[in-house]
Design an enzyme around this catalytic site. Structure first.
Site, PDB file in Angstrom:
ATOM      1  N   CYS A 134      68.729  15.158  -5.844  1.00  0.00           N
ATOM      2  CA  CYS A 134      68.742  15.308  -4.250  1.00  0.00           C
ATOM      3  C   CYS A 134      70.107  15.149  -4.046  1.00  0.00           C
ATOM      4  CB  CYS A 134      68.074  14.108  -3.689  1.00  0.00           C
ATOM      5  SG  CYS A 134      68.203  13.653  -2.171  1.00  0.00           S
ATOM      6  N   CYS A 166      69.832  21.737  -0.910  1.00  0.00           N
ATOM      7  CA  CYS A 166      68.762  20.665  -0.753  1.00  0.00           C
ATOM      8  C   CYS A 166      67.661  20.944  -1.729  1.00  0.00           C
ATOM      9  CB  CYS A 166      68.171  21.026   0.661  1.00  0.00           C
ATOM     10  SG  CYS A 166      66.773  19.810   1.101  1.00  0.00           S
TER      11      CYS A 166
END
Ligand code: DGL
Length: 283
Positions: free
Chosen positions: A206, A70
């Site tokens: 992302c 992440c």
């Protein structure tokens, strides 16, 4: 050894997929913090606290190493946790656990330089020839981590970040393809207008965006290469294991998927990406 892979939701599956291919004899436990996703619009302190809680859960399940799959957690929380929490936690736990992120591998892939490299700063103004677009959550864009770290290494690269406030949430909800395509096209149009031309290269900064990488591919000109984080992370982890032979691989038999949210099947968008049914158990 079990490797923990952590994300706010399903995005980290893109990294997990590549890690399992690369290290088939390792055991893997994936944790999605779906009770709190998305992270990208949250204040920094919350992201730090949630990331720490995620790591603790994975260590409690027997992981020795956690990969923060992440960008938002890696960019906002990782350094803080490594400096202020991990050393004490490791001592309390009595085993040499570690947490790694995905921004360092991505910057190594984007610059072609190892993390330790810092460019020698000269007085002369360097013409920035290579325009690199980074599509990310607002939290990652606000941290300016990509701009700062790439500028330390490659002064000929200009980084333009494009915050996409809704995209990770839409992917997490399994939104229809038409909705996702319109969102991706809008973000590519916006950054192209800001730069004044299409970028020379792009990072999907992302991990959720890898699930719709084909939509980015279609929206960007064919000559704009994408830097893929799952590949960059697998390469970096292979180098890490060479330096750390103390992490013996496991049986390869453990493949668990945990969620802090509602257990059960994932959306058809995620299952299509994954290539089959995927069900999460309660964390
Ligand atoms: N997949 C995550 C990232 O790479 C987080 C998305 C979110 O929770 O907003 O940043």
């Amino acid at each position: 050894m079990a490797i923990g892979v952590f994300d706010s939701g399903v995005g980290g599956l893109s990294v997990h997929h590549r890690l399992v291919e690369r290290f088939p004899s390792a055991d893997f436990i994936y944790l999605a913090d779906q009770a709190n996703t998305p992270y990208g619009g949250r204040p920094g302190e919350e992201i730090v606290a949630l990331t720490r809680a995620g790591c603790e859960r994975l260590f409690a399940q027997g992981c020795d190493l956690v990969v923060l799959a992440c960008n938002t957690a890696s960019g906002i929380a990782l350094r803080r946790l490594q400096q202020t929490w991990l050393p004490h936690y490791r001592r309390a736990l009595g085993r040499p656990v570690n947490v790694l992120g995905i921004i360092v591998p991505t910057i190594e892939a984007a610059t072609g330089l190892p993390w330790e490299h810092e460019a020698e700063r000269r007085g002369d103004k360097v013409e920035k020839l290579d325009i690199l677009a980074v599509f990310s959550t607002p939290a990652t864009a606000n941290s300016r981590v990509y701009e700062i770290e790439i500028d330390k290494r490659r002064q000929d690269v200009a980084v333009f970040s494009q915050p996409c406030p809704d995209l990770a949430g839409l992917i997490e909800q399994g939104a229809p393809r038409g909705v996702l395509a319109a969102e991706v096209e809008g973000q590519v149009r916006a950054i192209t207008l800001r730069i004044g031309r299409p970028p020379d290269r792009a990072i999907l900064g992302c991990t959720h965006y890898e699930i719709v990488a084909d939509l980015f591919r279609d929206a960007l000109p064919p000559r704009t290469p994408l830097i893929h984080q799952p590949q960059a992370t697998a390469d970096a982890l292979a180098r890490y294991f060479e330096r750390h032979p103390e992490y013996a691989m496991g049986s390869g038999a453990v493949r668990r998927f945990l969620t802090t949210g509602r257990p059960g099947a994932q959306s058809s968008l995620v299952e299509a990406f994954w290539g089959g049914p995927l069900s999460f158990e309660s964390a």
